[in-house]
Design a protein around this motif. Structure first.
Motif, PDB file in Angstrom:
ATOM      1  N   ALA A 249      -0.975  -3.996 -10.672  1.00 31.95           N
ATOM      2  CA  ALA A 249      -0.554  -4.290  -9.501  1.00 31.95           C
ATOM      3  C   ALA A 249       0.821  -3.935  -8.913  1.00 31.95           C
ATOM      4  N   VAL A 250       1.636  -4.132  -9.843  1.00 29.39           N
ATOM      5  CA  VAL A 250       3.024  -3.908  -9.878  1.00 29.39           C
ATOM      6  C   VAL A 250       3.221  -2.544  -9.366  1.00 29.39           C
ATOM      7  N   GLU A 251       2.627  -1.608 -10.100  1.00 31.66           N
ATOM      8  CA  GLU A 251       2.639  -0.222 -10.024  1.00 31.66           C
ATOM      9  C   GLU A 251       1.942   0.147  -8.424  1.00 31.66           C
ATOM     10  N   VAL A 252       1.086  -0.395  -7.974  1.00 33.63           N
ATOM     11  CA  VAL A 252       0.268  -0.104  -6.781  1.00 33.63           C
ATOM     12  C   VAL A 252       1.268  -0.592  -5.795  1.00 33.63           C
ATOM     13  N   ILE A 253       2.043  -1.540  -5.838  1.00 33.60           N
ATOM     14  CA  ILE A 253       3.019  -2.123  -4.955  1.00 33.60           C
ATOM     15  C   ILE A 253       4.247  -1.291  -4.820  1.00 33.60           C
ATOM     16  N   ARG A 254       4.665  -1.042  -6.118  1.00 36.94           N
ATOM     17  CA  ARG A 254       5.755   0.019  -6.312  1.00 36.94           C
ATOM     18  C   ARG A 254       5.490   1.243  -5.499  1.00 36.94           C
ATOM     19  N   HIS A 255       4.472   1.940  -5.906  1.00 37.11           N
ATOM     20  CA  HIS A 255       4.064   3.247  -5.117  1.00 37.11           C
ATOM     21  C   HIS A 255       3.675   2.989  -3.674  1.00 37.11           C
ATOM     22  N   GLY A 256       3.333   1.811  -3.060  1.00 37.68           N
ATOM     23  CA  GLY A 256       3.127   1.330  -1.805  1.00 37.68           C
ATOM     24  C   GLY A 256       4.448   1.431  -0.889  1.00 37.68           C
ATOM     25  N   LEU A 257       5.468   0.800  -1.806  1.00 34.74           N
ATOM     26  CA  LEU A 257       6.690   0.560  -1.020  1.00 34.74           C
ATOM     27  C   LEU A 257       7.388   2.068  -0.944  1.00 34.74           C
ATOM     28  N   SER A 258       7.226   3.096  -1.970  1.00 39.41           N
ATOM     29  CA  SER A 258       7.704   4.361  -1.687  1.00 39.41           C
ATOM     30  C   SER A 258       6.809   5.151  -0.642  1.00 39.41           C
ATOM     31  N   ALA A 259       5.690   5.119  -0.500  1.00 41.83           N
ATOM     32  CA  ALA A 259       4.769   5.646   0.347  1.00 41.83           C
ATOM     33  C   ALA A 259       5.250   5.034   1.898  1.00 41.83           C
ATOM     34  N   ALA A 260       5.462   3.748   1.813  1.00 39.47           N
ATOM     35  CA  ALA A 260       6.048   3.192   3.185  1.00 39.47           C
ATOM     36  C   ALA A 260       7.431   3.863   3.512  1.00 39.47           C
ATOM     37  N   ALA A 261       8.359   3.845   2.722  1.00 41.94           N
ATOM     38  CA  ALA A 261       9.661   4.684   3.403  1.00 41.94           C
ATOM     39  C   ALA A 261       9.428   6.189   3.466  1.00 41.94           C
ATOM     40  N   GLU A 262       8.580   6.634   2.904  1.00 39.06           N
ATOM     41  CA  GLU A 262       8.124   8.074   3.173  1.00 39.06           C
ATOM     42  C   GLU A 262       7.471   8.356   4.525  1.00 39.06           C
ATOM     43  N   GLU A 263       6.747   7.598   4.785  1.00 37.34           N
ATOM     44  CA  GLU A 263       6.054   7.412   6.409  1.00 37.34           C
ATOM     45  C   GLU A 263       7.152   7.077   7.351  1.00 37.34           C
ATOM     46  N   MET A 264       8.134   6.130   7.117  1.00 39.75           N
ATOM     47  CA  MET A 264       9.261   5.935   7.985  1.00 39.75           C
ATOM     48  C   MET A 264       9.779   7.390   8.318  1.00 39.75           C
ATOM     49  N   SER A 265      10.228   7.995   7.335  1.00 44.66           N
ATOM     50  CA  SER A 265      11.077   9.398   7.575  1.00 44.66           C
ATOM     51  C   SER A 265      10.298  10.180   8.233  1.00 44.66           C
ATOM     52  N   LEU A 266       8.930  10.158   7.910  1.00 46.94           N
ATOM     53  CA  LEU A 266       8.045  11.249   8.667  1.00 46.94           C
ATOM     54  C   LEU A 266       8.124  11.000  10.267  1.00 46.94           C
TER      55      LEU A 266
ATOM     56  N   GLY B 187       7.348   1.053   8.916  1.00 44.93           N
ATOM     57  CA  GLY B 187       7.572   0.242   7.625  1.00 44.93           C
ATOM     58  C   GLY B 187       7.156  -1.137   7.643  1.00 44.93           C
ATOM     59  N   GLU B 188       7.246  -1.895   8.464  1.00 44.21           N
ATOM     60  CA  GLU B 188       6.572  -3.140   8.737  1.00 44.21           C
ATOM     61  C   GLU B 188       5.241  -3.188   8.570  1.00 44.21           C
ATOM     62  N   ARG B 189       4.678  -2.631   9.168  1.00 43.03           N
ATOM     63  CA  ARG B 189       3.017  -2.340   9.327  1.00 43.03           C
ATOM     64  C   ARG B 189       2.554  -2.217   7.829  1.00 43.03           C
ATOM     65  N   ARG B 190       3.148  -1.200   6.842  1.00 44.63           N
ATOM     66  CA  ARG B 190       2.786  -1.012   5.705  1.00 44.63           C
ATOM     67  C   ARG B 190       3.118  -2.324   4.593  1.00 44.63           C
ATOM     68  N   ILE B 191       4.269  -2.891   4.915  1.00 49.71           N
ATOM     69  CA  ILE B 191       4.741  -3.853   4.190  1.00 49.71           C
ATOM     70  C   ILE B 191       3.679  -5.090   4.331  1.00 49.71           C
ATOM     71  N   VAL B 192       3.504  -5.351   5.590  1.00 52.65           N
ATOM     72  CA  VAL B 192       2.244  -6.182   6.033  1.00 52.65           C
ATOM     73  C   VAL B 192       0.926  -6.042   5.337  1.00 52.65           C
ATOM     74  N   GLU B 193       0.630  -4.901   5.436  1.00 55.47           N
ATOM     75  CA  GLU B 193      -0.688  -4.488   4.600  1.00 55.47           C
ATOM     76  C   GLU B 193      -0.655  -4.720   3.027  1.00 55.47           C
ATOM     77  N   LEU B 194       0.507  -4.405   2.512  1.00 54.67           N
ATOM     78  CA  LEU B 194       0.687  -4.787   1.140  1.00 54.67           C
ATOM     79  C   LEU B 194       0.668  -6.120   0.542  1.00 54.67           C
ATOM     80  N   CYS B 195       1.257  -7.139   1.797  1.00 53.54           N
ATOM     81  CA  CYS B 195       1.455  -8.559   1.432  1.00 53.54           C
ATOM     82  C   CYS B 195      -0.117  -9.315   1.666  1.00 53.54           C
ATOM     83  N   ARG B 196      -0.853  -8.671   2.675  1.00 51.64           N
ATOM     84  CA  ARG B 196      -2.328  -9.035   2.903  1.00 51.64           C
ATOM     85  C   ARG B 196      -3.093  -8.752   1.710  1.00 51.64           C
ATOM     86  N   GLN B 197      -2.770  -7.478   1.257  1.00 47.46           N
ATOM     87  CA  GLN B 197      -3.963  -7.066  -0.038  1.00 47.46           C
ATOM     88  C   GLN B 197      -3.648  -7.733  -1.228  1.00 47.46           C
TER      89      GLN B 197
END
Length: 523
Positions: free
Chosen positions: A7-24, A193-203
């Motif tokens: 779960a730690v790794e999933v969240i870690r990669h989820g945070l990186s993906a969220a930041a990548e999406e922000m830049s896109l 970014g907010e949307r992806r963080i909320v998704e991680l918290c809900r998941q």
């Protein structure tokens, strides 16, 4: 709390993906070519205390400074004053910042009434007011001549964007339409970014998410300590120089004294030059960013760079120096010029201890040519051009030609975009052959690019280092060639200084020849 490592790794990669999406989101919605094409922007996610936990594959000098952006903000802005939907904007150097063109937009992310994270968008605004179009004024005596200073202020709430603040910002920049579009892009990026963080918290659950962020810091600290422990204990010193700014216009020294002891490292930069007389001063946060990058390279590991990785590092600057000049000093160029010289000084200090991990000196300058074209309505078009050069050679290969090195990874603007949007014609684009230094392995070559001015007049800013001090060779390799800028006007070819502001005329041709990388080893 016992955490599932998966779960730690999933969240870690989820945070990186969220930041990548922000830049896109930012890249696709920005109006300025500097952001849309060159990518002079970065995205990050922090925990509730501002500790960096997720970042995009953006610009290292931005990301390192963003480790301090929210913590410094929270020192002056009580968390209790923030509400769900708030978005803040600011650019002050004292708040974990760099130069004023780099504007930060920060959104707190709430779950069940509590802040669990912050989404941060940083973008280089092509103009933010000040004395000269583009907000780079080579002769600035202080930062007030450089650009508009924005303290932390709400640009948006849950009710929408603050129109009075938007109008205030637009009234103080030279391209208000681009400014508005870029800023709205930053706000949208933080929302993604907010949307992806909320998704991680809900998941995974809010408590698991928060605990994971703490765990990520601890894991990075462990990895950095292991990497430092693998380095040979000792004291190492290195230095490099900016082309000028010292007493009487002499080169300005950047000095690094590195002490490795067990699993901790001290980077003492206090031996660097005093505050300089041009815009190459920088903030202590940029100095720390350059050290954090260098430490990661020294480690030889592809570790996650978050707040925990900084814990084993002690970074010392000196009040009154070029790296801690006070909050009123001119700092526009220090962001991408002086920071690079810190990396060079550290590499030179460590070149005998870990030669297989380091490269010779490269094109450690942004190579900025900033063209500002006036419009009939009094506004301006801004073209912020950055130029790569030669990479320094390494112990096992030649350096790469026509690239960016170390703390910058922006791209140049495509010729088609320039010629479609500006009264400028790119007449030459080429590799600067044989500009790399000789050695067992040769340094990469620089680039040549020529611009013909088609408008009646265009304001030009140059912000280029390595005009005097060449990129260094390593282990007996030869230095690369220095940068050169020239202007052809009425058939006469004249040299242009690397830090200047001037007005170009129709049919002027400006050519930059960027520096080559240093060679490695004796040929």
């Amino acid at each position: 709390m016992k955490l599932d490592p998966f779960a730690v790794e999933v969240i870690r990669h989820g945070l990186s993906a969220a930041a990548e999406e922000m830049s896109l989101v930012m890249t696709r919605s920005a109006r300025s070519p500097l952001l849309r094409e060159a990518g002079d922007l970065s995205s990050a996610i922090t925990d509730a205390r501002g500790g960096l936990v997720g970042q995009g594959r953006d610009i290292p000098i931005h990301l390192g400074a963003m480790a301090y952006t929210v913590p410094e903000l929270l020192k002056v802005l009580p968390v209790g004053d923030l509400n769900d939907g708030d978005v803040l904007i600011y650019n002050l150097g004292a708040l974990g910042g760099n130069h004023l063109n780099d504007v930060k937009v920060v959104r707190p992310v709430f779950i069940d009434g509590d802040i669990v994270a912050f989404a941060v968008s940083l973008a280089h605004w092509p103009d933010i007011g000040g004395t000269w179009p583009g907000s780079y004024f080579a002769k600035a005596i202080d930062t007030f001549q450089e650009a508009m200073r924005i303290p932390p202020i709400l640009i948006a709430t849950a009710d929408g964007v603050s129109e009075p603040i938007m109008q205030l910002l637009k009234a103080n920049v030279r391209d208000p339409q681009a400014c508005e579009g870029d800023l709205l892009g930053q706000i949208a990026a933080t929302k993604a970014g907010e949307r992806r963080i909320v998704e991680l918290c809900r998941q995974h659950g809010k408590d698991i998410f928060v605990a994971t962020l703490t765990r990520l810091h601890d894991l990075s600290e462990i990895e950095m300590r292991e990497a430092i422990r693998a380095l040979p204990d000792g004291v190492y010193e290195g230095e490099d120089y900016l082309d000028d700014g010292g007493v009487g216009g002499a080169p300005a020294r950047i000095h690094a004294r590195i002490t490795i002891a067990g699993d901790e490292a001290i980077f003492d930069l206090s031996g660097s030059s005093d505050r300089v007389s041009n815009f190459c001063n920088t903030t202590p946060f940029i100095a720390r960013s350059a050290v954090a990058y260098s430490a990661r390279i020294m480690s030889g590991r592809d570790m996650q760079q978050n707040a925990g990785a900084l814990r084993p590092l002690t970074i010392i600057t000196r009040p009154g120096s070029i790296l801690e000049p006070g909050w009123t000093a001119a700092v526009a160029a220090g962001n991408h010029e002086t920071s690079m010289r810190i990396v060079d000084a550290i590499f030179r200090a460590m070149q005998d201890a870990i030669p297989e991990r380091l490269s010779a000196g490269g094109a450690t300058t942004a190579g900025v040519l900033f063209f500002a074209e006036p419009r009939p309505d009094g506004s301006w078009k801004m073209l912020y051009e950055v130029h790569g050069g030669g990479e320094g050679a390494r112990y096992d290969r030649d350096g790469v030609s026509a690239t960016r090195v170390h703390l910058a990874n922006t791209s140049n603007t495509p010729v088609e975009v320039i010629e479609a949007n500006y009264k400028i014609r790119v007449e030459r684009q080429a590799i600067r052959r044989e500009s790399g230094g000789a050695g067992k392995y040769r340094g990469g070559d620089g680039v040549v690019r020529s611009y013909r001015i088609l408008a009646p007049s265009v304001h030009l800013t140059t912000c280029i280092e390595r005009m005097v001090i060449p990129p260094f060779g390593m282990q007996g390799g030869q230095p690369g060639q220095t940068c050169r800028i020239s202007l052809i006007r009425d058939g006469c070819n004249v040299e242009i200084d690397g830090k200047s502001n001037l007005v170009l005329q129709q049919d002027d041709v400006v050519t930059i020849e960027s520096c080559g990388g240093g060679g490695y080893g004796v040929a």
